[in-house]
Design a protein around this motif. Structure first.
Motif, PDB file in Angstrom:
ATOM      1  N   HIS A   1     -20.885 -19.145  15.285  1.00  0.00           N
ATOM      2  CA  HIS A   1     -20.258 -19.514  16.564  1.00  0.00           C
ATOM      3  C   HIS A   1     -20.591 -20.964  16.913  1.00  0.00           C
ATOM      4  O   HIS A   1     -19.707 -21.743  17.303  1.00  0.00           O
ATOM      5  CB  HIS A   1     -20.744 -18.568  17.664  1.00  0.00           C
ATOM      6  N   CYS A   2     -21.851 -21.334  16.764  1.00  0.00           N
ATOM      7  CA  CYS A   2     -22.277 -22.706  17.082  1.00  0.00           C
ATOM      8  C   CYS A   2     -21.642 -23.717  16.134  1.00  0.00           C
ATOM      9  O   CYS A   2     -21.160 -24.772  16.571  1.00  0.00           O
ATOM     10  CB  CYS A   2     -23.802 -22.807  17.016  1.00  0.00           C
TER      11      CYS A   2
ATOM     12  N   ASP B   1     -18.850 -23.407  14.437  1.00  0.00           N
ATOM     13  CA  ASP B   1     -17.418 -23.497  14.755  1.00  0.00           C
ATOM     14  C   ASP B   1     -17.190 -24.363  15.993  1.00  0.00           C
ATOM     15  O   ASP B   1     -16.269 -25.177  16.031  1.00  0.00           O
ATOM     16  CB  ASP B   1     -16.823 -22.111  14.982  1.00  0.00           C
ATOM     17  N   ARG B   2     -18.028 -24.205  16.993  1.00  0.00           N
ATOM     18  CA  ARG B   2     -17.902 -25.011  18.206  1.00  0.00           C
ATOM     19  C   ARG B   2     -18.116 -26.490  17.885  1.00  0.00           C
ATOM     20  O   ARG B   2     -17.375 -27.350  18.361  1.00  0.00           O
ATOM     21  CB  ARG B   2     -18.906 -24.529  19.247  1.00  0.00           C
TER      22      ARG B   2
ATOM     23  N   ARG C   1     -17.601 -27.998  15.047  1.00  0.00           N
ATOM     24  CA  ARG C   1     -16.421 -28.475  14.312  1.00  0.00           C
ATOM     25  C   ARG C   1     -15.267 -28.768  15.264  1.00  0.00           C
ATOM     26  O   ARG C   1     -14.615 -29.798  15.166  1.00  0.00           O
ATOM     27  CB  ARG C   1     -15.990 -27.438  13.278  1.00  0.00           C
ATOM     28  N   ARG C   2     -14.998 -27.852  16.184  1.00  0.00           N
ATOM     29  CA  ARG C   2     -13.912 -28.036  17.148  1.00  0.00           C
ATOM     30  C   ARG C   2     -14.125 -29.273  18.013  1.00  0.00           C
ATOM     31  O   ARG C   2     -13.154 -29.902  18.436  1.00  0.00           O
ATOM     32  CB  ARG C   2     -13.755 -26.796  18.038  1.00  0.00           C
ATOM     33  N   GLN C   3     -15.378 -29.613  18.263  1.00  0.00           N
ATOM     34  CA  GLN C   3     -15.692 -30.767  19.098  1.00  0.00           C
ATOM     35  C   GLN C   3     -15.825 -32.051  18.287  1.00  0.00           C
ATOM     36  O   GLN C   3     -16.140 -33.098  18.847  1.00  0.00           O
ATOM     37  CB  GLN C   3     -16.966 -30.507  19.898  1.00  0.00           C
ATOM     38  N   GLY C   4     -15.578 -31.977  16.988  1.00  0.00           N
ATOM     39  CA  GLY C   4     -15.602 -33.166  16.149  1.00  0.00           C
ATOM     40  C   GLY C   4     -16.990 -33.726  15.876  1.00  0.00           C
ATOM     41  O   GLY C   4     -17.133 -34.913  15.571  1.00  0.00           O
TER      42      GLY C   4
END
Length: 155
Positions: free
Chosen positions: A110-111, A113-114, A116-119
């Motif tokens: 989860h962390c 992935d977060r 990655r989504r935030q670049g």
């Protein structure tokens, strides 16, 4: 083993006593955590500081309405790496009776992935040198040991 009945979400103040109990169950870390009700105001004050920070997030994993694990993330930007932002994952703990069920892995994923989504450019964490099982766990999740950490205890 996977844990499909787990929900990962941001923690709220109502979770603090359960998080403190998970931390207090740790026999290796020596952090002095406790379930003593007299300590709850200190935990709540810490939660309020975390919740007010735009760079920190406290998570819980929940099963059937019960908090069974926790972790915290911090976003830090440095000038090195051309101003890259990294996620630091801290305080990864699963309730002793829930270990080995894939919950910790779900929280780490989860962390990541977060981040990655935030670049973000990297996810990093530290682990107590005595936690050999945790080190193998992080390596299975793709983390590599790259640095030697140091601490100066002030309190």
């Amino acid at each position: 083993m996977q844990a499909p009945d787990i929900t990962i979400r941001e923690a709220d103040r109502h979770d603090v006593a359960a998080i403190a109990a998970i931390l207090a169950a740790d026999t290796l870390g020596g952090h002095g955590d406790t379930t003593d009700p007299a300590a709850l105001p200190g935990y709540l004050a810490a939660f309020d500081r975390i919740a007010a920070s735009p760079c920190e997030t406290l998570y819980v994993a929940e099963r059937n309405g019960e908090v069974v694990a926790t972790c915290q993330t911090l976003a830090t930007t440095t000038l090195s790496g051309r101003g890259g932002t990294s996620m630091i994952v801290e305080t990864v703990f699963t309730r002793p009776d829930c270990r080995g069920q894939g919950i910790g892995a779900m929280m780490i994923h989860h962390c990541v992935d977060r981040a990655r989504r935030q670049g973000m450019r990297r996810v990093q964490l530290t682990s107590n040198a005595a936690r050999k099982d945790a080190h193998r766990f992080y390596e299975r999740l793709g983390f590599t040991q790259s640095h030697l950490g140091f601490k100066l205890q002030l309190k």
